[in-house]
Design an enzyme around this catalytic site. Structure first.
Site, short mmCIF file in Angstrom:
data_model
loop_
_atom_site.label_atom_id
_atom_site.label_comp_id
_atom_site.label_asym_id
_atom_site.label_seq_id
_atom_site.Cartn_x
_atom_site.Cartn_y
_atom_site.Cartn_z
N ASP A 1 -7.08 10.48 -5.83
CA ASP A 1 -6.72 11.32 -4.69
C ASP A 1 -5.38 10.88 -4.07
O ASP A 1 -4.65 11.69 -3.51
CB ASP A 1 -7.80 11.23 -3.61
CG ASP A 1 -9.20 11.33 -4.18
OD1 ASP A 1 -9.90 12.29 -3.86
OD2 ASP A 1 -9.59 10.44 -4.97
N PHE A 2 -5.10 9.54 -4.12
CA PHE A 2 -3.91 9.02 -3.45
C PHE A 2 -2.64 9.25 -4.24
O PHE A 2 -1.54 8.96 -3.78
CB PHE A 2 -4.05 7.51 -3.19
CG PHE A 2 -5.29 7.11 -2.43
CD1 PHE A 2 -6.02 8.05 -1.70
CD2 PHE A 2 -5.70 5.78 -2.43
CE1 PHE A 2 -7.15 7.67 -1.00
CE2 PHE A 2 -6.84 5.41 -1.73
CZ PHE A 2 -7.57 6.34 -1.01
N LEU B 1 0.85 -1.19 0.00
CA LEU B 1 0.00 0.00 0.00
C LEU B 1 0.89 1.24 0.00
O LEU B 1 1.02 1.93 1.00
CB LEU B 1 -0.92 0.01 1.22
CG LEU B 1 -1.84 -1.20 1.37
CD1 LEU B 1 -2.81 -0.97 2.52
CD2 LEU B 1 -2.61 -1.46 0.09
N GLU C 1 1.77 4.30 -2.83
CA GLU C 1 1.71 4.89 -4.18
C GLU C 1 3.09 5.29 -4.66
O GLU C 1 3.39 5.22 -5.86
CB GLU C 1 0.76 6.10 -4.20
CG GLU C 1 -0.71 5.73 -4.16
CD GLU C 1 -1.17 5.26 -2.78
OE1 GLU C 1 -0.48 5.56 -1.78
OE2 GLU C 1 -2.20 4.58 -2.70
N GLN D 1 -5.72 3.27 -6.37
CA GLN D 1 -7.14 2.93 -6.17
C GLN D 1 -8.04 4.14 -6.33
O GLN D 1 -9.15 4.04 -6.84
CB GLN D 1 -7.32 2.28 -4.80
CG GLN D 1 -6.75 0.87 -4.74
CD GLN D 1 -7.22 0.11 -3.52
OE1 GLN D 1 -7.58 0.69 -2.51
NE2 GLN D 1 -7.21 -1.22 -3.61
N HIS E 1 -11.56 10.98 -1.36
CA HIS E 1 -11.78 9.88 -2.31
C HIS E 1 -12.62 10.29 -3.51
O HIS E 1 -12.91 9.47 -4.36
CB HIS E 1 -12.49 8.70 -1.63
CG HIS E 1 -11.70 8.05 -0.55
ND1 HIS E 1 -11.44 8.65 0.66
CD2 HIS E 1 -11.08 6.82 -0.49
CE1 HIS E 1 -10.73 7.83 1.42
NE2 HIS E 1 -10.49 6.71 0.74
#
Lengths: 391, 346
Positions: free
Chosen positions: B85-86, B58, B60, B82, B128
């Protein structure tokens, strides 16, 4: 709480007055007493002073008609901001400049109102150019009068010899209304006569000397107003109005003097003509005519007349049929003073003569008393030099 | 012809490109056995194995950093975050490395990677639900695709994978569940969002859509509506409503923001003389702002009204559905704005 700038009651027939232009810029710090805006009623254009101090937030754009009492701007005290959170939109007569969030006051909408600025879309400008049309001759149907492509296409579609249509100004509309009302209401009869005017000419010369260096204030209109006032005091029915309840006799004699201005006909009213000195009346009339020609008449200048004098002598006219200025009973048309042969006894001589035309409302007055009034006035003109005291 | 939704169309594009080129690999969180957060990669690990469909930690930074490195070594990685935003956690890898290496190396190196980034509001909250495509658009060296239909998504993704430069592929989450023409379930089961039918069925044969080619989704003479992703569908819904009033909207979908098909946009504005730009982004410095500026600069002489924009107010999106719904441009809002433009009221 910000100071609210309201459209004053300009005392005109129409309830609305038009905001002509702001004399201070949006955001500018305005001081109480400073000239803030110009407004136009159907009679007069007036400069209005700020009733308070603060930073100016205009809420109404120039060219907008606003009812008396409508809020047209705010003056913000230090620390106050606009939009006001506690302001009810309904209290503000018209949509504010700052209606779109993020659009400041010094925005396009104000820039658009700069004198001489043409509001036109790029496409409309391009179409006008390619069609050989001057965009300034077009009227815009878009927001804030913006000229859009459809306006250019419409102008192109109309033939080149189509009549030009000029918008009707508030003053023109008022004149049209008054003239129409008069023509449709009264039963007008016009009497004309010619009178020897040596006495009047002599009186005018004396008054010119008296008023120097303002000799030009000594007009025939002024002298005829004075003479008419004297005749009116002897014939009160000519100084009356037709009313619902009966014939209204006016206790005072206020005489309107028709003035030709660039914007149209205006009638400033000399108040209490019998009760004041000629010199005072001369100054008053001169100032009112100046204001009328500058479009700055005060509402009281134009109100309260009981009789009117209209003079076309300056254009070489002798007799004509003037229209009664309602609710008055009569109007005196003044022709030119000219040299003419006159019969004195059995002698033919060269004299000064003046044509007078009296239109009266036959509803109030019959022909004979009106004729007697005009005869009396003619007599007063003939002996004017003796009949009128300068002081 | 097959009827498929956008999620299935992207899956098909990945499968086709992985079959075509053994250098195409996938990286992302739970993209293997689980099939991805939005089930886009479902079934791919079974066909291509764990070497080519890699579940990552997990991180980025790790996902994008590995993709950049693999791309430099000759692989064609398709990385997935996913939620777009990330991407901020891997922003240096994307903005300072992937975007710049080709030009900083004088053309000696290239980074043929794709970053798949789900965008758009679906009531998942402020962290999100963003539509951050302008972040990527503002970084020279990145290409940005933003499909609105299954057909476009498939054709654009295939071109993106074959492109020698890094491409950020923005996939609207609400559109994953929508079908192409002929399909049922045009309402997204998760949100109840309606999406007007658009495009065509996804054909059996391979179809590539070049990056930088906009499409006029609906022709019309009165107002040009430039819209992206979900807003294309809302603009089409608005166009259907306004057609009943005799107002014809031309709906233009740029499909890629970088390169931007300026010619198609400007040609449409030259026909209608009125432009409304609708995107789901927060308004300030958005792709809509860039498109509006383009029209003002280069289409100035064609304009018969100010260029108007609709977007989300400059706020973090609330989680509460009823609060969120009022912030995002609606078909009704587009109807109102376009009607005002058509009637010369603004």
């Amino acid at each position: 709480m910000p100071f609210r700038v309201i459209m004053p009651d300009l005392g005109a027939a129409s309830a609305d007055s038009t905001l002509l232009r702001w004399l201070a810029a949006g955001g500018e710090l305005v001081k109480q007493g400073q000239a803030l805006f110009e407004a136009e009623s159907d009679k007069a254009t007036i400069e209005i002073e700020a009733g308070g101090s603060g930073r100016l937030v205009p809420l109404v754009s120039p060219g907008t008609a606003v009812p008396a009492g409508g809020v047209i701007a705010l003056l913000l005290a230090p620390g106050e901001s606009y939009p006001l959170e506690d302001e009810e939109p309904s209290k503000v007569g018209l949509p504010p400049y700052a209606e779109v969030p993020g659009v400041g006051l010094a925005s396009q909408k104000q820039i658009d109102r700069l004198p001489g600025r043409l509001i036109i879309t790029p496409l409309a400008r391009r179409l006008a150019r390619s069609g050989g049309l001057n965009p300034r001759t077009l009227s815009g149907s878009g927001p804030r009068g913006r000229i859009i492509a459809a306006d250019v296409r419409a102008a192109r579609a109309s033939p080149a010899d189509a009549p030009a249509v000029a918008p009707i100004t508030p003053l023109r509309a008022a004149i049209a209304r008054h003239m129409g009302d008069s023509a449709h209401t009264v039963a007008p009869v016009t009497l004309t006569t010619e009178v020897e005017a040596e006495g009047l000419v002599a009186l005018r010369r004396r008054l010119q000397a008296e008023l120097a260096p303002h000799a030009e204030w000594a007009s025939y209109d002024l002298l005829l107003a004075r003479l008419a006032a004297q005749a009116l005091s002897e014939f009160p029915l000519l100084n009356a109005s037709w009313g619902e309840a009966g014939i209204i006799f006016h206790p005072q004699i206020h005489i309107g003097v028709a003035v030709d201005t660039e914007r149209g006909l205006l009638v400033p009213v000399l108040k209490d003509v019998p009760g004041r000195s000629l010199a005072e009346l001369a100054r008053d009339l001169h100032e009112m005519i100046d204001r009328a020609r500058d479009g700055r008449s005060l509402p009281e200048d134009l109100a309260g007349g009981t009789f009117t004098i209209t003079n076309l002598g300056g254009f070489g006219i002798d007799a004509f049929t003037p229209i009664i200025h309602l609710p008055e009973c009569a109007v005196l048309g003044v022709g030119r003073v000219r040299a003419a042969p006159v019969v004195r006894g059995s002698e033919l001589a060269v004299g000064q003569v003046l044509a007078l035309s009296l239109t009266f409302d036959h509803r109030l007055v019959d022909g004979a008393p009106a004729a007697r009034f005009l005869a009396r006035l003619s007599q007063l003109v003939q002996i004017a030099d003796r009949a009128v005291q300068l002081r | 012809m097959s009827v498929m939704n956008m999620s299935q169309a992207i899956n098909l594009a990945l499968r086709e490109e992985m079959r075509r080129d053994p250098k195409v690999i996938l990286l992302g969180e739970d993209i293997g056995r689980f099939g991805g957060a939005f089930q886009v990669t479902k079934g791919l690990v079974e066909e291509f194995g764990e070497e080519r469909v890699r579940d990552t930690p997990l991180s980025e930074a790790a996902i994008i950093g590995c993709a950049v490195g693999a791309a430099l070594m000759g692989w064609k990685p398709v990385a997935e975050v996913q939620y777009s935003d990330f991407v901020t956690c891997g922003f240096d890898q994307l903005v300072n490395q992937a975007a710049k290496i080709h030009l900083m190396s004088g053309g000696g190196l290239s980074v043929p990677m794709v970053l798949r980034a789900p965008i758009g509001a679906r009531e998942h909250g402020a962290q999100h639900d963003q539509s951050p495509e302008a972040w990527f658009m503002h970084t020279p060296g990145l290409k940005v695709a933003i499909p609105s239909t299954p057909y476009d998504a498939r054709g654009l993704l295939k071109s993106a994978i074959r492109d020698p430069n890094p491409v950020v592929f923005c996939e609207h989450k609400v559109l994953y569940g929508t079908h192409s023409v002929g399909g049922r379930g045009l309402t997204d089961p998760a949100t109840g969002e309606s999406a007007v039918e658009v495009g065509s069925d996804v054909p059996e044969e391979e179809t590539l859509i070049p990056l930088g080619k906009a499409e006029v989704k609906r022709p019309g003479r009165d107002v040009t509506v430039i819209a992206t992703a979900l807003m294309v569908h809302r603009a089409l819904e608005a166009a259907a409503v306004l057609a009943l009033e005799g107002i014809e909207l031309e709906v233009v979908d740029p499909r890629t923001l970088v390169p931007l098909d300026r010619e198609t946009i400007l040609a449409s504005v030259a026909r209608t003389h009125r432009a409304l730009v609708v995107t789901e982004e927060t308004r300030t410095a958005s792709s809509a702002a860039e498109i509006a500026a383009l029209i003002a600069e280069e289409g100035f002489d064609e304009l018969d009204a100010p260029v108007k924009r609709l977007g989300t107010p400059d706020l973090p999106l609330p989680f509460a559905p009823h609060l969120q719904a009022g912030l995002i441009p609606s078909a009704a809002g587009i109807v109102q704005a376009a009607r005002q433009l058509a009637r010369a009221e603004v």
